[in-house]
Scaffold this motif. Structure first.
Motif, PDB file in Angstrom:
ATOM      1  N   LEU A 259       0.881  -1.155   0.000  1.00  0.00           N
ATOM      2  CA  LEU A 259       0.000   0.000   0.000  1.00  0.00           C
ATOM      3  C   LEU A 259       0.925   1.212   0.000  1.00  0.00           C
ATOM      4  CD1 LEU A 259      -3.130   0.539   0.333  1.00  0.00           C
ATOM      5  CD2 LEU A 259      -2.606   1.024   2.717  1.00  0.00           C
ATOM      6  N   VAL A 260       0.775   2.062  -0.976  1.00  0.00           N
ATOM      7  CA  VAL A 260       1.675   3.198  -1.129  1.00  0.00           C
ATOM      8  C   VAL A 260       0.946   4.474  -0.753  1.00  0.00           C
ATOM      9  CG1 VAL A 260       3.157   4.458  -2.740  1.00  0.00           C
ATOM     10  CG2 VAL A 260       2.833   1.994  -3.010  1.00  0.00           C
ATOM     11  N   GLY A 261       1.566   5.278   0.070  1.00  0.00           N
ATOM     12  CA  GLY A 261       0.892   6.514   0.472  1.00  0.00           C
ATOM     13  C   GLY A 261       1.813   7.433   1.240  1.00  0.00           C
ATOM     14  N   ALA A 262       1.217   8.355   1.954  1.00  0.00           N
ATOM     15  CA  ALA A 262       1.976   9.305   2.765  1.00  0.00           C
ATOM     16  C   ALA A 262       1.218   9.559   4.056  1.00  0.00           C
ATOM     17  CB  ALA A 262       2.167  10.611   2.003  1.00  0.00           C
ATOM     18  N   GLY A 263       1.965   9.994   5.066  1.00  0.00           N
ATOM     19  CA  GLY A 263       1.318  10.343   6.335  1.00  0.00           C
ATOM     20  C   GLY A 263       0.798   9.154   7.108  1.00  0.00           C
ATOM     21  N   MET A 264       1.280   7.954   6.785  1.00  0.00           N
ATOM     22  CA  MET A 264       0.703   6.783   7.429  1.00  0.00           C
ATOM     23  C   MET A 264       1.182   6.585   8.859  1.00  0.00           C
ATOM     24  SD  MET A 264       0.394   4.194   4.178  1.00  0.00           S
ATOM     25  CE  MET A 264       2.148   4.152   3.786  1.00  0.00           C
ATOM     26  N   LYS A 265       2.345   7.173   9.193  1.00  0.00           N
ATOM     27  CA  LYS A 265       2.860   6.986  10.557  1.00  0.00           C
ATOM     28  C   LYS A 265       1.891   7.567  11.567  1.00  0.00           C
ATOM     29  CE  LYS A 265       6.708   8.245  13.569  1.00  0.00           C
ATOM     30  NZ  LYS A 265       8.109   8.731  13.601  1.00  0.00           N
ATOM     31  N   THR A 266       1.313   8.710  11.253  1.00  0.00           N
ATOM     32  CA  THR A 266       0.391   9.328  12.202  1.00  0.00           C
ATOM     33  C   THR A 266      -1.038   8.877  11.959  1.00  0.00           C
ATOM     34  OG1 THR A 266       0.516  11.224  10.727  1.00  0.00           O
ATOM     35  CG2 THR A 266       1.777  11.342  12.753  1.00  0.00           C
ATOM     36  N   HIS A 267      -1.222   7.831  11.189  1.00  0.00           N
ATOM     37  CA  HIS A 267      -2.547   7.259  10.964  1.00  0.00           C
ATOM     38  C   HIS A 267      -2.458   5.742  11.077  1.00  0.00           C
ATOM     39  CE1 HIS A 267      -2.995  11.284   9.298  1.00  0.00           C
ATOM     40  NE2 HIS A 267      -4.275  11.156   9.583  1.00  0.00           N
ATOM     41  N   PRO A 268      -2.252   5.248  12.305  1.00  0.00           N
ATOM     42  CA  PRO A 268      -2.093   3.801  12.502  1.00  0.00           C
ATOM     43  C   PRO A 268      -3.287   3.010  11.988  1.00  0.00           C
ATOM     44  CG  PRO A 268      -2.472   4.933  14.599  1.00  0.00           C
ATOM     45  CD  PRO A 268      -2.215   5.982  13.576  1.00  0.00           C
ATOM     46  N   GLY A 269      -4.418   3.681  11.844  1.00  0.00           N
ATOM     47  CA  GLY A 269      -5.598   3.003  11.313  1.00  0.00           C
ATOM     48  C   GLY A 269      -5.417   2.533   9.880  1.00  0.00           C
ATOM     49  N   VAL A 270      -4.482   3.137   9.157  1.00  0.00           N
ATOM     50  CA  VAL A 270      -4.271   2.729   7.762  1.00  0.00           C
ATOM     51  C   VAL A 270      -3.713   1.310   7.713  1.00  0.00           C
ATOM     52  CG1 VAL A 270      -2.990   3.179   5.636  1.00  0.00           C
ATOM     53  CG2 VAL A 270      -4.008   5.079   6.909  1.00  0.00           C
ATOM     54  N   ALA A 271      -2.692   1.042   8.512  1.00  0.00           N
ATOM     55  CA  ALA A 271      -2.139  -0.323   8.547  1.00  0.00           C
ATOM     56  C   ALA A 271      -3.215  -1.296   9.021  1.00  0.00           C
ATOM     57  CB  ALA A 271      -0.923  -0.376   9.472  1.00  0.00           C
ATOM     58  N   ALA A 272      -3.949  -0.899  10.064  1.00  0.00           N
ATOM     59  CA  ALA A 272      -5.016  -1.764  10.576  1.00  0.00           C
ATOM     60  C   ALA A 272      -6.026  -2.092   9.478  1.00  0.00           C
ATOM     61  CB  ALA A 272      -5.719  -1.079  11.758  1.00  0.00           C
ATOM     62  N   GLN A 273      -6.383  -1.082   8.694  1.00  0.00           N
ATOM     63  CA  GLN A 273      -7.360  -1.295   7.624  1.00  0.00           C
ATOM     64  C   GLN A 273      -6.800  -2.222   6.537  1.00  0.00           C
ATOM     65  OE1 GLN A 273      -9.079   2.327   6.056  1.00  0.00           O
ATOM     66  NE2 GLN A 273      -9.821   1.334   4.192  1.00  0.00           N
ATOM     67  N   MET A 274      -5.534  -2.046   6.213  1.00  0.00           N
ATOM     68  CA  MET A 274      -4.926  -2.935   5.197  1.00  0.00           C
ATOM     69  C   MET A 274      -4.953  -4.383   5.682  1.00  0.00           C
ATOM     70  SD  MET A 274      -1.004  -2.953   3.682  1.00  0.00           S
ATOM     71  CE  MET A 274      -0.607  -3.956   2.218  1.00  0.00           C
ATOM     72  N   PHE A 275      -4.544  -4.591   6.932  1.00  0.00           N
ATOM     73  CA  PHE A 275      -4.474  -5.963   7.456  1.00  0.00           C
ATOM     74  C   PHE A 275      -5.874  -6.559   7.609  1.00  0.00           C
ATOM     75  CE2 PHE A 275      -0.294  -4.867   7.564  1.00  0.00           C
ATOM     76  CZ  PHE A 275       0.236  -4.283   8.705  1.00  0.00           C
ATOM     77  N   ARG A 276      -6.852  -5.727   7.988  1.00  0.00           N
ATOM     78  CA  ARG A 276      -8.221  -6.192   8.164  1.00  0.00           C
ATOM     79  C   ARG A 276      -8.808  -6.584   6.797  1.00  0.00           C
ATOM     80  NH1 ARG A 276      -9.443  -2.072  11.606  1.00  0.00           N
ATOM     81  NH2 ARG A 276     -10.381  -0.874   9.923  1.00  0.00           N
ATOM     82  N   THR A 277      -8.487  -5.790   5.791  1.00  0.00           N
ATOM     83  CA  THR A 277      -8.986  -6.061   4.445  1.00  0.00           C
ATOM     84  C   THR A 277      -8.460  -7.406   3.955  1.00  0.00           C
ATOM     85  OG1 THR A 277      -9.101  -3.700   3.962  1.00  0.00           O
ATOM     86  CG2 THR A 277      -9.007  -5.201   2.077  1.00  0.00           C
ATOM     87  N   LEU A 278      -7.180  -7.644   4.168  1.00  0.00           N
ATOM     88  CA  LEU A 278      -6.604  -8.926   3.738  1.00  0.00           C
ATOM     89  C   LEU A 278      -7.229 -10.080   4.516  1.00  0.00           C
ATOM     90  CD1 LEU A 278      -2.852  -7.864   3.343  1.00  0.00           C
ATOM     91  CD2 LEU A 278      -4.525  -8.299   1.530  1.00  0.00           C
ATOM     92  N   ALA A 279      -7.404  -9.895   5.816  1.00  0.00           N
ATOM     93  CA  ALA A 279      -8.006 -10.953   6.645  1.00  0.00           C
ATOM     94  C   ALA A 279      -9.409 -11.279   6.153  1.00  0.00           C
ATOM     95  CB  ALA A 279      -8.042 -10.512   8.108  1.00  0.00           C
ATOM     96  N   GLU A 280     -10.199 -10.232   5.896  1.00  0.00           N
ATOM     97  CA  GLU A 280     -11.578 -10.457   5.450  1.00  0.00           C
ATOM     98  C   GLU A 280     -11.642 -11.111   4.079  1.00  0.00           C
ATOM     99  OE1 GLU A 280     -13.375  -6.608   6.001  1.00  0.00           O
ATOM    100  OE2 GLU A 280     -13.244  -6.785   8.186  1.00  0.00           O
ATOM    101  N   ALA A 281     -10.576 -10.958   3.302  1.00  0.00           N
ATOM    102  CA  ALA A 281     -10.500 -11.620   1.998  1.00  0.00           C
ATOM    103  C   ALA A 281      -9.901 -13.019   2.123  1.00  0.00           C
ATOM    104  CB  ALA A 281      -9.657 -10.780   1.036  1.00  0.00           C
ATOM    105  N   GLY A 282      -9.654 -13.452   3.345  1.00  0.00           N
ATOM    106  CA  GLY A 282      -9.115 -14.790   3.573  1.00  0.00           C
ATOM    107  C   GLY A 282      -7.631 -14.920   3.258  1.00  0.00           C
ATOM    108  N   VAL A 283      -6.929 -13.808   3.255  1.00  0.00           N
ATOM    109  CA  VAL A 283      -5.507 -13.820   2.900  1.00  0.00           C
ATOM    110  C   VAL A 283      -4.651 -13.751   4.161  1.00  0.00           C
ATOM    111  CG1 VAL A 283      -3.687 -12.614   1.637  1.00  0.00           C
ATOM    112  CG2 VAL A 283      -6.026 -12.658   0.716  1.00  0.00           C
ATOM    113  N   ASN A 284      -3.808 -14.744   4.368  1.00  0.00           N
ATOM    114  CA  ASN A 284      -2.915 -14.730   5.514  1.00  0.00           C
ATOM    115  C   ASN A 284      -1.673 -13.891   5.202  1.00  0.00           C
ATOM    116  OD1 ASN A 284      -2.384 -15.707   8.241  1.00  0.00           O
ATOM    117  ND2 ASN A 284      -0.669 -16.829   7.341  1.00  0.00           N
TER     118      ASN A 284
END
Ligand SMILES: C[C@@H](O)[C@H](N)C(=O)O
Ligand SMILES: C[C@@H](O)[C@H](N)C(=O)O
Lengths: 165, 165
Positions: free
Chosen positions: B97-122
């Motif tokens: 996931l490519v972007g900016a300002g993600m350090k001060t938005h920990p929810g971005v990593a959480a959302q990426m990991f949640r999206t993969l989990a919900e898609a059944g991707v380990n």
């Protein structure tokens, strides 16, 4: 493509948190960082390596100012996931070699690691991107590490960049 | 600072190599990557997490075209370091996931990991930089993962970037 090393950065503003022995199944990383986001813990590096026997560790770094909240959230996460425990290192330094073309020059990483070894600096975590090789080391070795890397890569001290966030 | 997500990249051109249970002392990472450089093995990601009982794992990704040399060098490294063994995964995908300002938005990593989990991707490996959250996943899940992330982050398919090196 030439490998170009443009500088060395160092950052002693962060602490490291490791959730030890989390189950390796979908949803686990999501849970860790959802709880951290809910606790307003800013996260810089996230490092997870391969699992063994169905478990792995998840480490991250955060501003030291967020550490109290991070520890509280980590303790809750350990219980929720039935992970083994969590650990914290409040005295780390993040050292990065910044450059370009490093993927096709594996010798650059080797030289960085050799330089740290010869300076007596143990490497705790390693994480890379296409333009950066980052190592987490003991905080009190930051000066030794930065000077050794400058000498090794022929960088003058004008290239020292302290990362402040 | 706003978190801006600019796109998702995927790369199935690489394989993963892990040197398992290397001694955690200065000079070990240097040796691994000096041997890889000597064998002309190009290295993209390098991931090392914290040690336990004096040992840790070192993983890296390399072009599949370098795998034969990487395996030969890994076998020699295991013997030289008295590491436990090495393992290889020839069927991975690196998703970023490519972007900016993600350090001060920990929810971005959480959302990426949640999206993969919900898609059944380990998620097998995680590594981040200030502008990129990278996950190594099973290669055959790359399409599922990329589409799920596009939907989750509201990116149209024009933002899909296959990393070719
Ligand atoms: C360990 C953790 O990354 C897990 N594999 C997950 O997908 O969430
Ligand atoms: C494990 C490896 O990184 C070791 N700590 C070193 O410094 O080389």
């Amino acid at each position: 493509e030439q490998a170009i090393i443009s500088g060395v950065t160092h950052d002693t503003s962060e602490a490291k948190v490791t959730i030890r022995d989390v189950p390796d199944r979908p949803g686990v990383a999501a849970l860790v960082f959802t709880r951290m986001a809910d606790a307003n813990v800013n996260v810089d590096m996230i490092i997870q390596n391969v699992s063994e026997d169905g478990t792995t560790d998840i480490s991250f770094t955060s501003p030291k100012t967020d550490l109290v909240r991070a520890k509280r959230a980590a303790e809750a996460v350990v219980a929720e996931l039935q992970a083994r425990t969590y650990s914290v290192d409040e005295s780390i330094a993040k050292i990065s070699l910044v450059g370009a073309g490093m993927k096709t020059h594996p010798g650059v990483a080797a030289q960085m690691f050799r330089t740290l070894a010869e300076a007596g600096v143990n490497i705790d975590l390693i994480s890379t991107s296409s333009i950066r090789i980052s190592c987490v080391i003991e905080g009190d070795k930051v000066g030794v590490a930065v000077r050794a890397l400058h000498t090794s890569f022929g960088l003058d001290s004008g290239a020292v960049v302290a990362e402040v966030s």
